[in-house]
Design a protein around this motif. Sequence first.
Motif, mmCIF file in Angstrom:
data_model
loop_
_atom_site.group_PDB
_atom_site.id
_atom_site.type_symbol
_atom_site.label_atom_id
_atom_site.label_comp_id
_atom_site.label_asym_id
_atom_site.label_seq_id
_atom_site.Cartn_x
_atom_site.Cartn_y
_atom_site.Cartn_z
ATOM 1 N N GLN A 24 0.564 -8.975 0.065
ATOM 2 C CA GLN A 24 0.204 -8.117 1.115
ATOM 3 C C GLN A 24 1.031 -6.950 1.307
ATOM 4 O OE1 GLN A 24 -2.480 -9.856 2.783
ATOM 5 N NE2 GLN A 24 -2.697 -7.934 3.850
ATOM 6 N N GLY A 25 0.047 -5.690 1.734
ATOM 7 C CA GLY A 25 0.504 -4.650 2.119
ATOM 8 C C GLY A 25 0.628 -4.622 3.715
ATOM 9 N N PHE A 27 -1.576 -3.100 5.500
ATOM 10 C CA PHE A 27 -2.944 -3.059 6.211
ATOM 11 C C PHE A 27 -3.827 -3.557 5.028
ATOM 12 C CE2 PHE A 27 -0.470 0.445 7.896
ATOM 13 C CZ PHE A 27 -0.426 -0.190 9.132
ATOM 14 N N SER A 28 -3.265 -4.048 3.674
ATOM 15 C CA SER A 28 -3.990 -4.095 2.580
ATOM 16 C C SER A 28 -3.456 -5.405 1.862
ATOM 17 C CB SER A 28 -3.946 -2.960 1.756
ATOM 18 O OG SER A 28 -2.615 -2.625 1.521
ATOM 19 N N LEU A 49 -3.250 0.101 -9.753
ATOM 20 C CA LEU A 49 -3.059 -0.868 -8.656
ATOM 21 C C LEU A 49 -4.034 -0.517 -7.448
ATOM 22 C CD1 LEU A 49 -0.182 -2.068 -7.157
ATOM 23 C CD2 LEU A 49 -1.171 -0.745 -5.214
ATOM 24 N N LYS A 51 -5.601 -1.261 -3.619
ATOM 25 C CA LYS A 51 -5.406 -1.606 -2.177
ATOM 26 C C LYS A 51 -6.450 -2.096 -1.442
ATOM 27 C CE LYS A 51 -1.071 0.839 -1.295
ATOM 28 N NZ LYS A 51 -0.443 1.644 -0.440
ATOM 29 N N GLN A 96 -5.304 3.201 -7.293
ATOM 30 C CA GLN A 96 -3.950 4.152 -7.849
ATOM 31 C C GLN A 96 -3.232 3.784 -8.744
ATOM 32 O OE1 GLN A 96 -0.828 2.765 -4.669
ATOM 33 N NE2 GLN A 96 -2.276 4.006 -3.294
ATOM 34 N N PHE A 98 -0.505 2.516 -11.272
ATOM 35 C CA PHE A 98 0.234 1.377 -11.034
ATOM 36 C C PHE A 98 1.692 1.965 -11.681
ATOM 37 C CE2 PHE A 98 2.589 -2.203 -12.610
ATOM 38 C CZ PHE A 98 2.617 -3.126 -11.542
ATOM 39 N N ALA A 103 8.374 -0.855 -5.285
ATOM 40 C CA ALA A 103 8.897 -0.255 -4.191
ATOM 41 C C ALA A 103 10.264 -0.155 -4.182
ATOM 42 C CB ALA A 103 8.441 -1.030 -2.983
ATOM 43 N N LEU A 106 12.956 -2.727 -2.279
ATOM 44 C CA LEU A 106 12.712 -3.884 -2.940
ATOM 45 C C LEU A 106 13.484 -3.878 -4.264
ATOM 46 C CD1 LEU A 106 9.171 -5.375 -2.714
ATOM 47 C CD2 LEU A 106 11.277 -6.041 -1.270
ATOM 48 N N ASN A 142 4.576 8.770 6.498
ATOM 49 C CA ASN A 142 4.988 7.399 6.415
ATOM 50 C C ASN A 142 5.948 7.590 5.349
ATOM 51 O OD1 ASN A 142 5.248 4.640 6.694
ATOM 52 N ND2 ASN A 142 3.199 4.169 6.140
ATOM 53 N N LEU A 149 8.130 4.844 -4.865
ATOM 54 C CA LEU A 149 7.731 3.801 -6.136
ATOM 55 C C LEU A 149 8.781 4.004 -7.269
ATOM 56 C CD1 LEU A 149 3.985 3.348 -5.305
ATOM 57 C CD2 LEU A 149 5.565 1.686 -4.960
ATOM 58 N N PRO A 169 0.328 7.796 2.636
ATOM 59 C CA PRO A 169 0.555 7.416 3.853
ATOM 60 C C PRO A 169 0.012 6.324 4.486
ATOM 61 C CG PRO A 169 -0.551 9.328 3.894
ATOM 62 C CD PRO A 169 -0.530 8.924 2.459
ATOM 63 N N ARG A 184 8.334 0.845 13.402
ATOM 64 C CA ARG A 184 8.714 2.027 12.459
ATOM 65 C C ARG A 184 9.998 2.887 12.914
ATOM 66 N NH1 ARG A 184 3.375 4.671 10.029
ATOM 67 N NH2 ARG A 184 2.433 2.446 8.841
HETATM 68 P P1 ATP Z 1 1.965 1.013 4.376
HETATM 69 O O1 ATP Z 1 0.636 1.833 4.580
HETATM 70 O O2 ATP Z 1 2.665 0.489 5.692
HETATM 71 O O3 ATP Z 1 2.752 1.804 3.359
HETATM 72 P P2 ATP Z 1 0.889 -0.327 2.467
HETATM 73 O O4 ATP Z 1 -0.601 -0.933 2.441
HETATM 74 O O5 ATP Z 1 1.080 0.827 1.400
HETATM 75 O O6 ATP Z 1 1.359 -0.217 3.685
HETATM 76 P P3 ATP Z 1 3.289 -1.560 1.157
HETATM 77 O O7 ATP Z 1 4.130 -2.592 1.983
HETATM 78 O O8 ATP Z 1 3.626 0.142 1.038
HETATM 79 O O9 ATP Z 1 1.767 -1.515 1.565
HETATM 80 O O10 ATP Z 1 3.115 -1.893 -0.216
HETATM 81 C C1 ATP Z 1 3.007 -3.298 -0.494
HETATM 82 C C2 ATP Z 1 3.866 -3.517 -2.065
HETATM 83 O O11 ATP Z 1 3.118 -3.220 -2.967
HETATM 84 C C3 ATP Z 1 5.090 -2.616 -2.131
HETATM 85 O O12 ATP Z 1 6.209 -3.411 -1.873
HETATM 86 C C4 ATP Z 1 5.244 -2.473 -3.659
HETATM 87 O O13 ATP Z 1 6.100 -3.699 -4.387
HETATM 88 C C5 ATP Z 1 3.884 -2.559 -4.265
HETATM 89 N N1 ATP Z 1 2.940 -1.519 -4.347
HETATM 90 C C6 ATP Z 1 2.584 -0.604 -3.557
HETATM 91 N N2 ATP Z 1 2.074 0.613 -4.480
HETATM 92 C C7 ATP Z 1 2.159 0.363 -5.424
HETATM 93 C C8 ATP Z 1 1.893 0.852 -6.818
HETATM 94 N N3 ATP Z 1 1.141 2.223 -6.866
HETATM 95 N N4 ATP Z 1 2.222 0.446 -8.014
HETATM 96 C C9 ATP Z 1 3.166 -0.810 -8.039
HETATM 97 N N5 ATP Z 1 3.339 -1.327 -6.999
HETATM 98 C C10 ATP Z 1 2.861 -0.981 -5.808
#
Ligand code: ATP
Length: 293
Positions: A24-25, A27-28, A49, A51, A96, A98, A103, A106, A142, A149, A169, A184
């Motif tokens: 989970q992100g 918002f996604s 990847l 979202k 997007q 990968f 992150a 992490l 943001n 990454l 962002p 934030r």
């Molecule tokens: P925000 O808008 O707050 O940044 P988000 O929906 O982008 O939220 P994140 O918490 O930034 O979600 O991302 C969730 C996790 O997904 C990250 O911790 C990362 O491990 C993984 N991730 C995000 N984007 C990618 C990517 N392009 N490639 C590989 N892993 C990713």
Amino acid sequence: LYSKCRTSDVLFYLCVYKDESLGQGSFSRIFRGTKMDIRDGEKRETEVLLKELDGLHKNCWESFFEAASLMSQISHRHLLLVYGVSVFGAKNIMVQEFVKYGALDLYLKRGRSVSVSWKLDVAKQLASALNFLEEKNIVHGNICAKNLLLAREGDPSQGSSPFIKLSDPGINVAFLDKDVILDRIPWVAPEVLEAPDNLTLECDKWSFGATLWEIFNNGNAPLRGWDLDRKRQFYETFQQLPPSQWTELADLISQCMDYQAGNFGSVELCRYDPLGDNTGELVAVKKLQPNKQ
Ligand code: ATP
Ligand code: MG
């Protein structure tokens, strides 16, 4: 998923198969998938990847599209590649690049031991992406270690550096609940709390400072575990994060996290290297705005 896209003159077909869920992100929901291009009759597959905007934030789809559109229109080696958005029934999915090591926060928290110069390389790469955005007058909005990454770990014994990419962002802060914005702190600039719909380049500089702090503290979130009231007070009483042991870095962070934003012009991260052999020190350079000099 199946959609037909036109980028400049090239017409191609995009097929994405959702396979592995990566959690989970904000918002996604995040998935790993494969993009298939068919060009000149030849099939090409790329790992991507996905979202998928979650149901709770469906009303923010325009802002989600805007983030995708912003990222797909600009190109810089330290900015994440966004292929586009796929609208599939009621689902909005950002497709997007990968990025292999995920992150940065992490990665650092997993305890990989990295040197100060590794962190400095990452900081300089972020600074170069932000400098690029600034020249184009684009506010990201943001910036934090979670949105950096790691594409390459780098190996000092082989002379290779890490390589990062700044992610999208996400949903614009103007559409977020007050509590989400407060959470934030300290990445979000204090003035955003008053006027979330007025993001400026200065706001990104503040976030750059907080992100530097985070990187040099091994991905540990600044003010971790603080409740929202305490976080709000942090700004109301003009507090600063605990200073780094390196004076130059501490100065740079406090110049970015400047409660009187906009008064002094921009801050840049440089290496003062009089011998030209990369042994010089990290310095913060404050460029005065021409009309303030
Ligand atoms: P925000 O808008 O707050 O940044 P988000 O929906 O982008 O939220 P994140 O918490 O930034 O979600 O991302 C969730 C996790 O997904 C990250 O911790 C990362 O491990 C993984 N991730 C995000 N984007 C990618 C990517 N392009 N490639 C590989 N892993 C990713
Ligand atoms: Mg993100």
